[in-house]
Design an enzyme around this catalytic site. Sequence first.
Site, PDB file in Angstrom:
ATOM      1  N   TYR A 294     -61.871  45.807 108.639  1.00  0.00           N
ATOM      2  CA  TYR A 294     -61.964  46.257 110.041  1.00  0.00           C
ATOM      3  C   TYR A 294     -60.866  45.712 110.956  1.00  0.00           C
ATOM      4  O   TYR A 294     -60.295  46.480 111.749  1.00  0.00           O
ATOM      5  CB  TYR A 294     -63.373  45.988 110.599  1.00  0.00           C
ATOM      6  CG  TYR A 294     -64.331  47.058 110.140  1.00  0.00           C
ATOM      7  CD1 TYR A 294     -64.526  48.199 110.891  1.00  0.00           C
ATOM      8  CD2 TYR A 294     -64.984  46.955 108.915  1.00  0.00           C
ATOM      9  CE1 TYR A 294     -65.367  49.214 110.457  1.00  0.00           C
ATOM     10  CE2 TYR A 294     -65.823  47.955 108.462  1.00  0.00           C
ATOM     11  CZ  TYR A 294     -66.013  49.079 109.238  1.00  0.00           C
ATOM     12  OH  TYR A 294     -66.835  50.090 108.795  1.00  0.00           O
TER      13      TYR A 294
ATOM     14  N   GLU B  53     -73.434  48.552 107.534  1.00  0.00           N
ATOM     15  CA  GLU B  53     -72.945  48.601 106.144  1.00  0.00           C
ATOM     16  C   GLU B  53     -73.447  47.415 105.324  1.00  0.00           C
ATOM     17  O   GLU B  53     -73.767  47.563 104.142  1.00  0.00           O
ATOM     18  CB  GLU B  53     -71.410  48.691 106.131  1.00  0.00           C
ATOM     19  CG  GLU B  53     -70.952  50.093 106.513  1.00  0.00           C
ATOM     20  CD  GLU B  53     -69.514  50.196 107.015  1.00  0.00           C
ATOM     21  OE1 GLU B  53     -68.697  49.320 106.690  1.00  0.00           O
ATOM     22  OE2 GLU B  53     -69.212  51.171 107.735  1.00  0.00           O
TER      23      GLU B  53
ATOM     24  N   PHE C 101     -68.367  69.097 102.726  1.00  0.00           N
ATOM     25  CA  PHE C 101     -67.489  68.377 101.813  1.00  0.00           C
ATOM     26  C   PHE C 101     -66.357  67.844 102.664  1.00  0.00           C
ATOM     27  O   PHE C 101     -65.936  68.500 103.604  1.00  0.00           O
ATOM     28  CB  PHE C 101     -66.890  69.305 100.764  1.00  0.00           C
ATOM     29  CG  PHE C 101     -67.917  69.841  99.834  1.00  0.00           C
ATOM     30  CD1 PHE C 101     -68.892  69.014  99.319  1.00  0.00           C
ATOM     31  CD2 PHE C 101     -67.905  71.171  99.487  1.00  0.00           C
ATOM     32  CE1 PHE C 101     -69.847  69.512  98.460  1.00  0.00           C
ATOM     33  CE2 PHE C 101     -68.851  71.671  98.625  1.00  0.00           C
ATOM     34  CZ  PHE C 101     -69.826  70.842  98.113  1.00  0.00           C
TER      35      PHE C 101
HETATM   36  C1  HEM Z   1     -64.158  57.870 106.520  1.00  0.00           C
HETATM   37  C2  HEM Z   1     -64.772  56.374 111.065  1.00  0.00           C
HETATM   38  C3  HEM Z   1     -63.268  51.956 109.820  1.00  0.00           C
HETATM   39  C4  HEM Z   1     -61.834  53.750 105.566  1.00  0.00           C
HETATM   40  C5  HEM Z   1     -64.455  57.825 107.851  1.00  0.00           C
HETATM   41  C6  HEM Z   1     -64.949  58.945 108.596  1.00  0.00           C
HETATM   42  C7  HEM Z   1     -65.109  58.547 109.872  1.00  0.00           C
HETATM   43  C8  HEM Z   1     -64.714  57.152 109.942  1.00  0.00           C
HETATM   44  C9  HEM Z   1     -65.602  59.381 111.030  1.00  0.00           C
HETATM   45  C10 HEM Z   1     -65.238  60.339 108.026  1.00  0.00           C
HETATM   46  C11 HEM Z   1     -66.638  60.299 107.492  1.00  0.00           C
HETATM   47  C12 HEM Z   1     -67.008  61.464 106.612  1.00  0.00           C
HETATM   48  O1  HEM Z   1     -66.116  62.120 106.088  1.00  0.00           O
HETATM   49  O2  HEM Z   1     -68.194  61.695 106.438  1.00  0.00           O
HETATM   50  C13 HEM Z   1     -64.432  55.032 111.114  1.00  0.00           C
HETATM   51  C14 HEM Z   1     -64.555  54.193 112.296  1.00  0.00           C
HETATM   52  C15 HEM Z   1     -64.118  52.952 111.946  1.00  0.00           C
HETATM   53  C16 HEM Z   1     -63.732  53.017 110.550  1.00  0.00           C
HETATM   54  C17 HEM Z   1     -65.068  54.657 113.649  1.00  0.00           C
HETATM   55  C18 HEM Z   1     -64.001  51.703 112.774  1.00  0.00           C
HETATM   56  C19 HEM Z   1     -64.823  51.348 113.728  1.00  0.00           C
HETATM   57  C20 HEM Z   1     -62.735  52.056 108.557  1.00  0.00           C
HETATM   58  C21 HEM Z   1     -62.114  50.973 107.835  1.00  0.00           C
HETATM   59  C22 HEM Z   1     -61.676  51.483 106.644  1.00  0.00           C
HETATM   60  C23 HEM Z   1     -62.067  52.878 106.614  1.00  0.00           C
HETATM   61  C24 HEM Z   1     -61.995  49.544 108.348  1.00  0.00           C
HETATM   62  C25 HEM Z   1     -60.928  50.786 105.540  1.00  0.00           C
HETATM   63  C26 HEM Z   1     -59.802  50.176 105.720  1.00  0.00           C
HETATM   64  C27 HEM Z   1     -62.327  55.023 105.478  1.00  0.00           C
HETATM   65  C28 HEM Z   1     -62.110  55.882 104.335  1.00  0.00           C
HETATM   66  C29 HEM Z   1     -62.802  57.068 104.600  1.00  0.00           C
HETATM   67  C30 HEM Z   1     -63.410  56.900 105.893  1.00  0.00           C
HETATM   68  C31 HEM Z   1     -61.292  55.535 103.103  1.00  0.00           C
HETATM   69  C32 HEM Z   1     -62.939  58.301 103.682  1.00  0.00           C
HETATM   70  C33 HEM Z   1     -62.073  59.419 104.070  1.00  0.00           C
HETATM   71  C34 HEM Z   1     -60.763  59.485 103.380  1.00  0.00           C
HETATM   72  O3  HEM Z   1     -60.587  58.909 102.325  1.00  0.00           O
HETATM   73  O4  HEM Z   1     -59.887  60.159 103.906  1.00  0.00           O
HETATM   74  N1  HEM Z   1     -64.333  56.738 108.686  1.00  0.00           N
HETATM   75  N2  HEM Z   1     -63.938  54.290 110.092  1.00  0.00           N
HETATM   76  N3  HEM Z   1     -62.704  53.188 107.780  1.00  0.00           N
HETATM   77  N4  HEM Z   1     -63.114  55.661 106.379  1.00  0.00           N
HETATM   78 FE1  HEM Z   1     -63.615  54.929 108.186  1.00  0.00          FE
END
Ligand code: HEM
EC number: 1.14.12.17
Length: 404
Positions: free
Chosen positions: A95, A137, A396
């Site tokens: 984060y 989480e 998806f």
């Molecule tokens: C997916 C928000 C932090 C890695 C997502 C999605 C959202 C989101 C809206 C799409 C969910 C879906 O497809 O159902 C956020 C928010 C964060 C945050 C608001 C911080 C407050 C992080 C962090 C990481 C991360 C810290 C890792 C470094 C990912 C990955 C995906 C994802 C790998 C899957 C989509 C992809 O591979 O393109 N997140 N996220 N996120 N998030 Fe986060």
Amino acid sequence: MLDQKTIDIIKSTVPVLEEHGEQITTVFYKRMFENHPELLNIFNHANQKQGRQQRALAGTVYAAAKYIDNLEMILPVVNQIAHKHRSLGILPEHYPIVGKYLLLGIKEVLGDAATDEIIHAWTEAYGVIADAFISVEAEMYDEAASQNGGWKGFRPFIVANRVEESEVITSFYLKPVDGKALASFKPGQYISIKLEIEGEEFTHIRQYSLSDAPGKDYYRISVKKEAGIETPDGKVSNYLHNSVEEGEVLQISAPAGDFFLDTERDTPVVLLSGGVGLTPMVSMLNTVAELNPEKEVTFIHAALNGKVHALKEEVAATAAKAKVNSVVFYDQPTEEDRQSNSFDVEGYITKKWLKENIDLDQADFYFCGPVPFMKAVNSSLKALGVTEDRIHFEFFGPMASLEA
Ligand code: HEM
């Protein structure tokens, strides 16, 4: 807790950030991956290229910021994303990295307009939002690891069986290499597979819905071979189809996801799917048929034609055993389909058809498929007066909006 002044600054600057959203997130991801290339092992490269993930992550930070003094309001959204994060293996230490580069993106794009006061306020707000995700989480990690047969992170599974379900969809039956118990799941949930492809610098992680009922000694996924090996998504599904044989070991994370059949409700159920969107629906169907064969279920599947129609015999056999009405739509039936009478309706699922054939007053509706299919089904059901609490769906890929 943030002070009122910080909250005011956040709320008044959200529109500015939203306006520059695309630019900020492009800079954010670029800088983040330059400095932390290891994160490319987690992020989906296909979504990066299409900018979908950029919009999803940053867009959610801004959306959350609007409710910064009342984050409870967006808990359902946090919950859904947290499932995805837990499935991917996102950890608390990730984060601050995202926070640092998101803030850097804001500074770089807004320039002098991003005063110290604004940056300070956003640093604090991001911290509050990140903490909300981290705590949800943490609970999910505990829950996944503590249930019988559960685990944290990725666990090796052997491909016990592969079954070709159609010209484009193949099922993989996966059993834990350690031979120990296998966690149950809710029908509709998904797993992540982490793949190392020879010659590739980074691992690829993809989610696949479980396509059979829980309670077996295997998990089954049914994967569509995506067209175009050059696209990263196609790369993974083609790799599974072309290179993953029986005996191969795959790394799998525990089942996750908040789209699942509520088996407690005694209302009739209508399961609608388009193409490979049928995988969670078959899991739901098989579960109801096993747990509650007297329940009234309508299983509606739309495919292009018989060649790409997967799990056809399985659904027909289940329908024959339980109280299931199965309806098959083919948009472009082949001559063979016509001769063998292998479908019920030619064309798409329409509002008119739903109105004339489905009892819309009581049933719960679950649907999954390509975006145009989802939009059509969602708007038809709403127009026909189906209340929101009875409409359940899953996309998806990164969340998108169902509104036109
Ligand atoms: C997916 C928000 C932090 C890695 C997502 C999605 C959202 C989101 C809206 C799409 C969910 C879906 O497809 O159902 C956020 C928010 C964060 C945050 C608001 C911080 C407050 C992080 C962090 C990481 C991360 C810290 C890792 C470094 C990912 C990955 C995906 C994802 C790998 C899957 C989509 C992809 O591979 O393109 N997140 N996220 N996120 N998030 Fe986060």
